[in-house]
Every structure is written in C-alpha cells, then in structure tokens.
Design a protein around this motif. Structure first.
Motif, short mmCIF file in Angstrom:
data_model
loop_
_atom_site.label_atom_id
_atom_site.label_comp_id
_atom_site.label_asym_id
_atom_site.label_seq_id
_atom_site.Cartn_x
_atom_site.Cartn_y
_atom_site.Cartn_z
N GLU A 1 17.57 -6.23 -4.60
CA GLU A 1 17.18 -6.76 -3.29
C GLU A 1 15.89 -7.59 -3.37
N LYS A 2 15.54 -8.00 -4.61
CA LYS A 2 14.37 -8.87 -4.83
C LYS A 2 13.08 -8.16 -4.45
N THR A 3 12.86 -7.02 -5.07
CA THR A 3 11.65 -6.24 -4.78
C THR A 3 11.07 -5.70 -6.09
N MET A 4 9.96 -4.96 -5.96
CA MET A 4 9.34 -4.31 -7.11
C MET A 4 10.32 -3.37 -7.83
N LEU A 5 11.34 -2.90 -7.13
CA LEU A 5 12.32 -2.02 -7.78
C LEU A 5 13.11 -2.73 -8.88
N ASP A 6 13.19 -4.05 -8.80
CA ASP A 6 13.90 -4.79 -9.84
C ASP A 6 13.15 -4.76 -11.16
N GLY B 1 0.83 -1.22 0.00
CA GLY B 1 0.00 0.00 0.00
C GLY B 1 0.85 1.25 0.00
N PRO B 2 1.68 1.43 1.04
CA PRO B 2 2.56 2.60 1.04
C PRO B 2 3.55 2.62 -0.12
N LEU B 3 3.97 1.45 -0.60
CA LEU B 3 4.95 1.43 -1.69
C LEU B 3 4.32 1.86 -3.01
N TYR B 4 3.24 1.20 -3.43
CA TYR B 4 2.57 1.62 -4.66
C TYR B 4 1.92 2.99 -4.47
N GLY B 5 1.45 3.26 -3.27
CA GLY B 5 0.85 4.57 -2.98
C GLY B 5 1.88 5.68 -3.17
N SER B 6 3.07 5.47 -2.62
CA SER B 6 4.13 6.48 -2.77
C SER B 6 4.52 6.65 -4.23
N LYS C 1 11.96 3.90 -3.59
CA LYS C 1 13.27 3.62 -2.97
C LYS C 1 13.32 4.18 -1.56
N LYS C 2 12.82 5.40 -1.42
CA LYS C 2 12.87 6.08 -0.13
C LYS C 2 11.96 5.37 0.87
N ARG C 3 10.74 5.08 0.45
CA ARG C 3 9.77 4.45 1.36
C ARG C 3 10.26 3.07 1.78
N GLY C 4 10.80 2.31 0.82
CA GLY C 4 11.24 0.95 1.15
C GLY C 4 12.67 0.88 1.63
N ARG C 5 13.35 2.02 1.64
CA ARG C 5 14.79 2.06 1.96
C ARG C 5 15.50 0.95 1.19
N SER C 6 15.27 0.96 -0.11
CA SER C 6 15.74 -0.17 -0.92
C SER C 6 16.29 0.31 -2.26
N ALA D 1 16.57 -12.34 -1.04
CA ALA D 1 15.78 -11.21 -0.54
C ALA D 1 16.43 -10.61 0.69
N THR D 2 16.58 -9.29 0.68
CA THR D 2 17.11 -8.63 1.88
C THR D 2 16.13 -7.60 2.43
N LYS D 3 14.98 -7.47 1.75
CA LYS D 3 13.96 -6.53 2.22
C LYS D 3 12.63 -7.25 2.37
N GLY D 4 11.83 -6.78 3.30
CA GLY D 4 10.48 -7.33 3.45
C GLY D 4 10.47 -8.70 4.09
N ARG D 5 9.27 -9.29 4.12
CA ARG D 5 9.06 -10.56 4.82
C ARG D 5 9.93 -11.67 4.21
N ALA D 6 10.18 -11.58 2.88
CA ALA D 6 10.96 -12.63 2.21
C ALA D 6 12.38 -12.71 2.76
N SER D 7 12.87 -11.59 3.33
CA SER D 7 14.24 -11.60 3.84
C SER D 7 14.38 -12.53 5.05
N PHE D 8 13.25 -12.85 5.70
CA PHE D 8 13.31 -13.78 6.84
C PHE D 8 13.74 -15.18 6.39
#
Lengths: 129, 212
Positions: free
Chosen positions: B125-130, B83-88, B116-121, B172-179
């Motif tokens: 890092e295996k995210t939507m930014l890729d 939400g905050p990522l696509y919203g931003s 990038k700013k919102r996700g600090r990514s 993955a180093t960001k988000g739940r997948a990083s666990f």
C-alpha cells in the motif's frame, strides 16, 4: 446536565480547531463541553498527542467523549492519546469517522439533546454515508 | 543479540538513527512534498532530536526498555502520523523484548504487527510496511538458516533497499498520498524511505556491536 457526552475537536490547524469549536458553541451553547486542539508540539501544522490527551481530560465524564479529527495523523495521534488514558476511561472515548467541522456540530447537537455516546457517534458518522 | 543486555548497542542504535534522520531531513521533506504534505523530514527530525536530547538517560537502559522509551518520545514529539507509527513499532518491540527469553525475531514480529494494526495497513500500500515486512521476513529466514551476523545484516540492508524501491510503482491507498490516487505512482514513499534509513542505521549499530 453534567452527564452529556463531551466533544473534542482535533485538527492539524489550530485555526481550524478553534473555528470548529466556535461553530459548535454557537449551535449548542454551553450545554455540551467542548475542547479543541490543533498543531504539532512546535505549533506548526500537525497534531500533538499530549494536547489531545489534555483536551479529553478537560471535558471527560463517564457519559463519554466523542473525538473528531481531520486527517490520518490526527486519527492515529488521537488513538495514542486514548490509549494513555486510565483503563476505565478508554471505552468511553471514541474517535468518530466524520468530517471534523460538520461532525463536531452534529455530535454536539446530538449530545445536547441527551444522546448517549453511541448515538452521538452514529449521528456524526451516518450523516455523511 | 540478547535483547535484555544493557550494552553499548543502545547508544550505537540511538546515535546511528539520529544521524541518519538528521542527514536526510531535506530529502524526506522533498519526497513527502511530492505525495503528501511535506512535513515528514521535519517531523522525524523533531522526534529524533528529542531522542538525542535524552541520550544519556536512554543509553543507560537495557535495549528493550530503551526501545520502548524511544517509541514514547516519538509518539509525544513527532506531531504527524509517523509518530504513532514509529512509536508503536518501537514500543511493541520493547515490550516484546522485555519478556523472558525474548528473541530479536519476536521483537521484530511484534513491532511490525503493531505498525500494521496502528496504520490498518498491509504491505503493497506504499507505506513503511513495504520496507519493514521484507526486513522482518528476511531476518526470520536468516535466523532459520543460521547465517553469520555480517551476512544476515547484509541481507537486511538489501531487503530494505528493495522494499523501498518497490514503493515507486505502487498506488498509495493509505495516508495523505492516497489523496493523489494515480498521481502517487512513480514516487518513492517517504515513510518507506525513513524506514530504509533506520534499518540501515540499525544494521550499522548491530555490525559495530558484533565486532567488539
């Protein structure tokens, strides 16, 4: 008395949020204002920007609000909620990088002792370093 | 592609995005179950259904204002990190587009910077930014080369597809997948997948608008 830092608890789970708030109240009684929310806008696991914003508004004072969150989405949703607050409130509301249950209890204990927002945040965050 | 024009592009974008998410709710959920908490499909559906529910109001707005308003709807309704990522992303694109002389390149640049700013990514890092960063780069390059729209859109689709596939071997180093640490390797990122879907939806809407 009213100028204590307040605490907001945000979890993906309404039950976790409610339980953490109960633990805080048991520790610090009514000296610190505590609000909590959990669940997405449909009531499932997740977080809800509007609910977070409402919690902050409910307990806000210029002394500040320490927000404790559990997982990634809770943190970014809390950040969004803070950005929707009046501009002069925003710097008085911080998201603490601490586990939600322990962090909330520590933050509230420090707040009850009269700690300012920076001290409250530090207490919550540094205990787990 | 002037970002200020109140044109059928808004309703085309909206309809294409809502359809793309709606048709892939289960797939996004399955991808997220493999590396996260499984709610990406239903969260995105909640957000895009809310957008669909305000279609008339949104479609009457100029592009920039519509994007910002859609971003706000996603922030308030998604209930997960997306939400905050696509919203931003959409809010920053909308704000950039509302400025005098704004280009679509500037909108994309500011939107991606906001993610990038919102996700600090950053990418990798295996995210939507890729998906989003290669799309942003490809668009800038296509503009510099002065490619015709159809060709530029084709490149964007390819960049999105390649970006999506690039997430499979990543850790993955960001988000739940990083666990999951190493166990995140070998799976497509669900956020990258939804970005891929939305980029394709946007390309179809642009394509349609450029042909009429």
């Amino acid at each position: 008395m009213n100028e204590r830092v307040s605490v907001v608890i945000v979890s993906h789970s309404p039950d976790v949020a409610r339980g953490a708030a109960a633990m805080v109240r048991q520790m610090v009684g009514g000296d610190v204002r505590v609000a909590h929310c959990g669940g997405n806008p449909d009531g499932g696991l997740g977080t809800d920007v509007a609910a977070i914003k409402q919690c902050i508004e409910q307990v806000y004072s210029p002394a500040g609000v320490a927000v404790l969150v559990d997982l990634g989405g809770a943190e970014s949703n809390a950040e969004m909620a803070i950005e929707m607050l009046p501009a002069d409130w925003q710097s008085n509301v911080v998201v603490c990088g601490a586990p939600v249950v322990e962090g909330a209890v520590l933050a509230a204990t420090e707040a009850a002792g009269g700690g300012n927002l920076a001290e409250v945040r530090k207490t919550a965050e540094e205990f787990f370093r | 592609m002037s970002p200020q024009t109140p044109d059928p592009l808004v309703s085309r974008l909206l309809d294409a995005a809502v359809a793309a998410i709606g048709a892939n709710v289960d797939l996004l959920g399955d991808l997220d179950r493999a590396v996260g908490d499984g709610d990406h499909g239903v969260n995105m559906q909640r957000g895009f259904s809310a957008i669909a529910g305000r279609r008339d109001e949104l479609a009457a707005l100029p592009l920039a204002a519509a994007l910002e308003a859609m971003g706000k709807v996603l922030v308030m309704t998604v209930g997960g990190a997306s939400g905050p990522l696509y919203g931003s992303l959409l809010m920053a694109m909308g704000r950039a587009g509302a400025r005098e002389g704004a280009t679509f390149t500037a909108m994309l640049d500011e939107g991606v910077a906001a993610v990038k700013k919102r996700g600090r990514s950053e990418p990798g890092e295996k995210t939507m930014l890729d998906v989003l960063v290669p799309v942003q780069m490809t668009w800038s390059a296509a503009c510099r080369e002065g490619l015709p729209t159809a060709q530029a859109l084709e490149r964007l689709r390819r960049a999105a597809e390649e970006g999506l596939q690039s997430t499979r071997p990543l850790l993955a180093t960001k988000g739940r997948a990083s666990f999951l640490r190493e166990r995140s390797i070998g799976h497509l990122d669900p956020g990258a997948y939804s970005s891929f879907l939305l980029v394709n939806a946007a390309c179809s809407a642009f394509q349609e608008s450029s042909q009429t």
